[in-house]
Write an enzyme that holds these catalytic residues in place. Structure first.
Site, PDB file in Angstrom:
ATOM      1  N   ASP A  65     -37.134 -63.543 -45.801  1.00  0.00           N
ATOM      2  CA  ASP A  65     -38.260 -64.444 -45.622  1.00  0.00           C
ATOM      3  C   ASP A  65     -38.377 -65.244 -46.904  1.00  0.00           C
ATOM      4  O   ASP A  65     -38.467 -64.674 -47.993  1.00  0.00           O
ATOM      5  CB  ASP A  65     -39.541 -63.661 -45.331  1.00  0.00           C
ATOM      6  CG  ASP A  65     -40.610 -64.581 -44.762  1.00  0.00           C
ATOM      7  OD1 ASP A  65     -40.276 -65.405 -43.885  1.00  0.00           O
ATOM      8  OD2 ASP A  65     -41.771 -64.508 -45.193  1.00  0.00           O
ATOM      9  N   SER A  66     -38.323 -66.552 -46.760  1.00  0.00           N
ATOM     10  CA  SER A  66     -38.288 -67.427 -47.937  1.00  0.00           C
ATOM     11  C   SER A  66     -39.381 -68.475 -47.850  1.00  0.00           C
ATOM     12  O   SER A  66     -39.934 -68.711 -46.778  1.00  0.00           O
ATOM     13  CB  SER A  66     -36.945 -68.159 -48.010  1.00  0.00           C
ATOM     14  OG  SER A  66     -35.899 -67.239 -47.940  1.00  0.00           O
ATOM     15  N   ASP A 143     -33.834 -78.267 -49.200  1.00  0.00           N
ATOM     16  CA  ASP A 143     -32.810 -78.530 -50.229  1.00  0.00           C
ATOM     17  C   ASP A 143     -32.770 -79.987 -50.720  1.00  0.00           C
ATOM     18  O   ASP A 143     -32.611 -80.219 -51.924  1.00  0.00           O
ATOM     19  CB  ASP A 143     -31.416 -78.095 -49.745  1.00  0.00           C
ATOM     20  CG  ASP A 143     -31.226 -76.585 -49.814  1.00  0.00           C
ATOM     21  OD1 ASP A 143     -32.000 -75.919 -50.528  1.00  0.00           O
ATOM     22  OD2 ASP A 143     -30.302 -76.064 -49.160  1.00  0.00           O
ATOM     23  N   HIS A 167     -32.966 -68.884 -55.472  1.00  0.00           N
ATOM     24  CA  HIS A 167     -33.834 -67.755 -55.116  1.00  0.00           C
ATOM     25  C   HIS A 167     -33.057 -66.717 -54.303  1.00  0.00           C
ATOM     26  O   HIS A 167     -33.117 -65.536 -54.574  1.00  0.00           O
ATOM     27  CB  HIS A 167     -35.037 -68.286 -54.330  1.00  0.00           C
ATOM     28  CG  HIS A 167     -34.660 -69.225 -53.207  1.00  0.00           C
ATOM     29  ND1 HIS A 167     -33.822 -70.299 -53.392  1.00  0.00           N
ATOM     30  CD2 HIS A 167     -34.960 -69.216 -51.889  1.00  0.00           C
ATOM     31  CE1 HIS A 167     -33.636 -70.922 -52.230  1.00  0.00           C
ATOM     32  NE2 HIS A 167     -34.319 -70.276 -51.307  1.00  0.00           N
TER      33      HIS A 167
HETATM   34  P1  ITT Z   1     -35.564 -67.071 -40.068  1.00  0.00           P
HETATM   35  O1  ITT Z   1     -37.012 -66.742 -40.351  1.00  0.00           O
HETATM   36  O2  ITT Z   1     -35.199 -67.007 -38.619  1.00  0.00           O
HETATM   37  O3  ITT Z   1     -34.605 -66.309 -40.948  1.00  0.00           O
HETATM   38  P2  ITT Z   1     -36.271 -69.683 -41.122  1.00  0.00           P
HETATM   39  O4  ITT Z   1     -35.442 -70.903 -41.383  1.00  0.00           O
HETATM   40  O5  ITT Z   1     -37.544 -69.845 -40.330  1.00  0.00           O
HETATM   41  O6  ITT Z   1     -35.302 -68.608 -40.476  1.00  0.00           O
HETATM   42  P3  ITT Z   1     -37.821 -68.720 -43.418  1.00  0.00           P
HETATM   43  O7  ITT Z   1     -39.052 -68.475 -42.610  1.00  0.00           O
HETATM   44  O8  ITT Z   1     -37.388 -67.680 -44.385  1.00  0.00           O
HETATM   45  O9  ITT Z   1     -36.550 -68.996 -42.498  1.00  0.00           O
HETATM   46  O10 ITT Z   1     -37.880 -70.069 -44.218  1.00  0.00           O
HETATM   47  C1  ITT Z   1     -39.029 -70.838 -44.331  1.00  0.00           C
HETATM   48  C2  ITT Z   1     -38.633 -72.279 -44.470  1.00  0.00           C
HETATM   49  O11 ITT Z   1     -38.076 -72.457 -45.770  1.00  0.00           O
HETATM   50  C3  ITT Z   1     -37.603 -72.758 -43.445  1.00  0.00           C
HETATM   51  O12 ITT Z   1     -37.983 -74.037 -42.983  1.00  0.00           O
HETATM   52  C4  ITT Z   1     -36.309 -72.839 -44.238  1.00  0.00           C
HETATM   53  O13 ITT Z   1     -35.492 -73.896 -43.784  1.00  0.00           O
HETATM   54  C5  ITT Z   1     -36.818 -73.094 -45.660  1.00  0.00           C
HETATM   55  N1  ITT Z   1     -35.890 -72.491 -46.608  1.00  0.00           N
HETATM   56  C6  ITT Z   1     -35.626 -71.170 -46.768  1.00  0.00           C
HETATM   57  N2  ITT Z   1     -34.653 -70.991 -47.671  1.00  0.00           N
HETATM   58  C7  ITT Z   1     -34.294 -72.223 -48.093  1.00  0.00           C
HETATM   59  C8  ITT Z   1     -33.322 -72.711 -48.971  1.00  0.00           C
HETATM   60  O14 ITT Z   1     -32.487 -71.900 -49.604  1.00  0.00           O
HETATM   61  N3  ITT Z   1     -33.227 -74.019 -49.153  1.00  0.00           N
HETATM   62  C9  ITT Z   1     -34.043 -74.886 -48.501  1.00  0.00           C
HETATM   63  N4  ITT Z   1     -34.975 -74.515 -47.622  1.00  0.00           N
HETATM   64  C10 ITT Z   1     -35.101 -73.196 -47.417  1.00  0.00           C
END
Ligand code: ITT
Length: 189
Positions: A65-66, A143, A167
């Site tokens: 979760d990012s 990005d 990260h």
């Molecule tokens: P999952 O939950 O299905 O894994 P997600 O894309 O929804 O996929 P997150 O909820 O973790 O993933 O991510 C939240 C948002 O942050 C999502 O729109 C991602 O595209 C973005 N994000 C996460 N990591 C990133 C990265 O390394 N670079 C750019 N954007 C990122």
């Protein structure tokens, strides 16, 4: 050995595949929806998600979760990053940042890994800046509007280089250290 990367985001799978190639751990994209609880804590989202995935009987996997936390927006979009990306997108974030001098921001990534019956949860951070415009065709999500050092955006640098400072890359380093400590991968690798 193979780990399932449980995500809807192929960009994450590509980054994990590169990071773990040297350890001989393969990554397989696995689609399994799970609830992301509404909380301001990424680790809580991950640990509740892992409870649900394990109840479904799935083992040997990674979830993450990012989010992007912008200083001048008091941490927004943060835990609402996926929603913000789908709705206002990068143009919307740039609009909110129009005329704002403080461009500081950080990406955070919390990884949950289940491997050989053990659970590891780690968090990595990468500080940087929000650009004035979108730049680059690589990467995914935020990005094109994030630069770690004021130069190229994450969308302008190759995946290996992004992994070296991002990260997710920083979280992966902690994960691999923990795997070695627990003898889950060979320590010399
Ligand atoms: P999952 O939950 O299905 O894994 P997600 O894309 O929804 O996929 P997150 O909820 O973790 O993933 O991510 C939240 C948002 O942050 C999502 O729109 C991602 O595209 C973005 N994000 C996460 N990591 C990133 C990265 O390394 N670079 C750019 N954007 C990122």
């Amino acid at each position: 050995m193979k780990l399932k990367v449980i995500t809807s985001n192929p960009g994450k799978v590509a980054e994990y595949a590169k990071s773990f190639a040297d350890l001989g751990i393969g990554m397989e994209h696995y689609r399994l929806p799970y609830d992301e609880v509404q909380t301001s804590d990424l680790e809580e989202v991950v640990s509740k998600g892992m409870d649900e995935i394990e109840r479904k009987g799935v083992r040997d996997y990674i979830i993450d979760d990012s989010g992007l936390f912008v200083d001048a927006l008091k941490g927004f979009p943060g835990v609402w990053s996926a929603y913000a990306q789908k709705t206002i997108g990068n143009p919307g974030i740039l609009k909110l940042m129009e005329g704002v001098g403080d461009r500081g921001a950080e990406f955070r990534c919390c990884i949950g890994c289940d491997i050989s019956g053990q659970r590891i949860i780690v968090t990595g951070v990468c500080r940087g800046y929000i650009t004035d415009s979108e730049r680059g065709d690589g990467g995914f999500g935020f990005d094109p509007i994030f630069t770690p050092d004021g130069g190229r955006t994450f969308a302008e640098i190759p995946i290996e280089e992004k992994n070296g400072m991002s990260h997710r890359g920083n979280a992966v380093k902690l994960l691999i250290e923990e795997m070695k400590k627990r003898n889950l991968v060979r320590a010399h690798q």
